[in-house]
Design an enzyme around this catalytic site. Structure first.
Site, short mmCIF file in Angstrom:
data_model
loop_
_atom_site.label_atom_id
_atom_site.label_comp_id
_atom_site.label_asym_id
_atom_site.label_seq_id
_atom_site.Cartn_x
_atom_site.Cartn_y
_atom_site.Cartn_z
N ASP A 83 0.82 -1.32 0.08
CA ASP A 83 0.07 -0.10 0.01
C ASP A 83 1.02 1.13 0.16
O ASP A 83 1.84 1.39 0.68
CB ASP A 83 -0.91 0.09 1.24
CG ASP A 83 -2.03 1.09 1.24
OD1 ASP A 83 -2.92 0.95 0.24
OD2 ASP A 83 -1.87 1.98 2.22
N ASN A 123 -1.95 -6.68 6.90
CA ASN A 123 -0.54 -6.27 7.32
C ASN A 123 -0.50 -4.70 6.65
O ASN A 123 -0.80 -4.47 5.32
CB ASN A 123 0.26 -6.99 6.25
CG ASN A 123 1.58 -6.80 6.66
OD1 ASN A 123 2.09 -5.53 6.72
ND2 ASN A 123 2.66 -7.44 6.64
N GLY A 125 1.95 -2.75 5.71
CA GLY A 125 2.77 -2.77 4.93
C GLY A 125 2.29 -3.28 3.63
O GLY A 125 3.06 -3.11 2.34
N GLU A 126 1.28 -4.00 3.38
CA GLU A 126 0.92 -4.86 2.39
C GLU A 126 -0.85 -4.53 1.67
O GLU A 126 -0.53 -3.31 1.20
CB GLU A 126 0.97 -6.29 2.54
CG GLU A 126 2.48 -6.90 2.82
CD GLU A 126 2.50 -8.31 3.00
OE1 GLU A 126 1.68 -9.21 2.59
OE2 GLU A 126 3.39 -8.54 3.80
N MET A 127 -1.41 -5.01 2.04
CA MET A 127 -2.90 -4.74 1.43
C MET A 127 -3.68 -3.59 2.59
O MET A 127 -4.43 -3.16 2.19
CB MET A 127 -3.84 -6.05 1.47
CG MET A 127 -3.25 -6.46 0.26
SD MET A 127 -3.69 -8.45 0.31
CE MET A 127 -5.35 -8.11 -0.52
#
Lengths: 332, 332
Positions: A83, A123, A125-127
């Protein structure tokens, strides 16, 4: 009558998966088997969820963004993009044949595919979403509500259903029938002499100590940098982050070598761009062995025979959002 | 003999596309026709390129990222996400049925799909690559080199081949057989009475003045905010950016309404989240007409009958990079 009966027995045995191994060569690597006991309704639902970026805050990132099924189930970059273009800490492992792994993630912090599937969604840092918000989105889409009800028979969608369906789809992402498996199953001319020499080098040099079984890896944790230390460009500490034991520091799940020609770059930090480089580094750091150029080339030739049939399916069409669906927030 | 001859003539006429319209109701909207004169080799190559993020600097963004064929050929966010998460200036128009457009992009700055396809690759705010670097990547991938040679019969890949192949694939992305088209083609019960009333309202209120033809739009440029000004959240100036004429300011290509249920949010700035809102705004700003709640609902019901069969194809498997392939640069 006798013959028909025997055929009947043979078929049952194959279905039960017991007569299967008998047909193969006796090698430390075994052929990939097509999945058994698959729930097809769950698979179709999970396939949609796998491709649905509405499970992310931005509406832009889906499971397939980093585990791209057009590209060996990876993103082919050293560490993933999350993201707002955040740089991930570690190389995205392939989703292909991941059902064969002893555990999920490089450090094995998820016991199975179902436990893994919920991770990236929440997460930051991810989705960068939350399970609650993801469920709000799904619950607002009538076609999803109907499909979940059809598959799970419950009135409400919960995160267990979501991750179960994604995991069930992922169970189908195996890659049988590589040239190496054809050879294992008895087709003598499936490998060239150089590829076969490469396999023998791979086996006799000790690579096979960790890279074995159906997935040619994925079934144990091992120290990265056994003989010589590995200078990682990633801060990841490996298995010790899960067990808390200092002895597990820099232990990582051995990656599968299935489809390794497609899953570059290599290692948990994605630092090796080519198979030549990866084989050289592994030889030196794990085995204390310097492969000659010719040996390296033969091992690489063998590794390329591990590319199997890629999952073949129709691109899923996602059910449209309704007026009530919370809209993605890509820029705030 | 006589009968066979007549059948022969009919078939030829259908193939030439002339006898076709005769079968339809006489309405300002005409049914979507399946594509003719398609080069299948080019389509298969173009499909791979469409899904290949290696045409972007980061290795993360493909044509399908913003024109997602799982989601009506759009990204379903107000404005798109480009390299390094840059916010685009305008809503990504659907790629579905885009071959029917009079020109490409909202301001029509590309004459056709081929001219469009090169744009995003080299746009610093989108895929942020250059044509030269994209060609370097393709030329380094042996399976692409072979496929381009097979399709185009030339020794070197150039950008014209790349954009031609992508455009040829996009020509196949039409969506025939919507319920509305079934009705146009003679199936009287394909629409409910409310949907038919919605269509009559759409036609008699004047919407059809711009939204007509095969794509229900896409064939003219019109001023956004004809009766009342539109307060856009996008800086885009529309057609004047292409023609340099002040009279063209805020003229935009009329968007297709095919599959409009899937292509939310609406307008060039993506400011309208729902069809209800879009119909209300269009009525007031373009027609000086305030639709009642009931009229609005009927028009929306009609619009949802324009969802056609979505393109159905197997997810392409991309040829892997070689050791010589320049690696993507997602973070620098």
């Amino acid at each position: 009558m006798m013959r028909m009966k025997m055929v009947g027995i043979a078929v049952s045995a194959v279905i039960a998966g017991t007569a299967w191994a008998a047909a193969t060569r006796d090698e430390p690597i075994t052929p990939i088997r097509p999945p058994v006991q698959v729930n097809l309704g769950m698979v179709e639902l999970g396939k949609k969820l796998y491709f649905d970026p509405r499970l992310s805050k931005s509406g832009f990132i889906s499971c397939n963004s980093c585990h791209n099924l057009s590209m060996g189930g990876t993103d082919n970059i050293p560490t993933s993009i999350g993201d707002k273009w955040q740089q991930g800490p570690i190389n995205a492992p392939t989703v292909l044949n991941s059902s064969l792994n002893v555990a999920q993630f490089w450090d094995g912090r998820a016991a199975d595919l179902k436990a893994q599937a919920g991770g990236p969604i929440a997460n930051p840092g991810e989705m960068a979403f939350t399970h609650t918000l993801a469920l709000d989105v799904l619950e607002s889409i009538p076609a999803y509500v109907r499909e979940f009800k059809q598959v799970f028979g419950k009135d409400k969608i919960d995160i267990d259903q979501v991750t179960l369906a994604i995991a069930e789809f992922e169970k189908t992402l195996v890659t049988p029938n590589s040239r190496f498996d054809q050879w294992l199953l008895g087709k003598d001319d499936a490998l060239t002499p150089a590829e076969l020499e490469g396999y023998n080098l791979f086996k006799n040099s000790g690579c096979v100590a960790c890279h074995n079984g159906e997935a040619v890896g994925g079934n144990s944790f091992q120290k990265m940098g056994l003989v010589e230390p590995y200078k990682a460009s990633s801060p990841a500490e490996g298995r010790s982050a899960v067990t808390g034991k200092d002895a597990d520091r820099f232990n990582f799940k051995v990656p599968t070598l299935r489809n390794v020609e497609m899953t570059y770059p290599y290692f948990h930090d994605g630092a090796a761009n080519t198979l030549t480089e990866a084989v050289d580094t592994m030889g030196r750091l794990q085995l204390g062995k310097k492969f000659t150029k010719d040996e390296n080339a033969r091992i690489v030739a063998f590794l390329k025979t591990l590319t199997g049939e890629q999952p073949k399916f129709t691109l899923p069409i996602l059910p449209p959002s309704s007026d009530a669906t919370p809209r993605p927030k890509p820029f705030n």
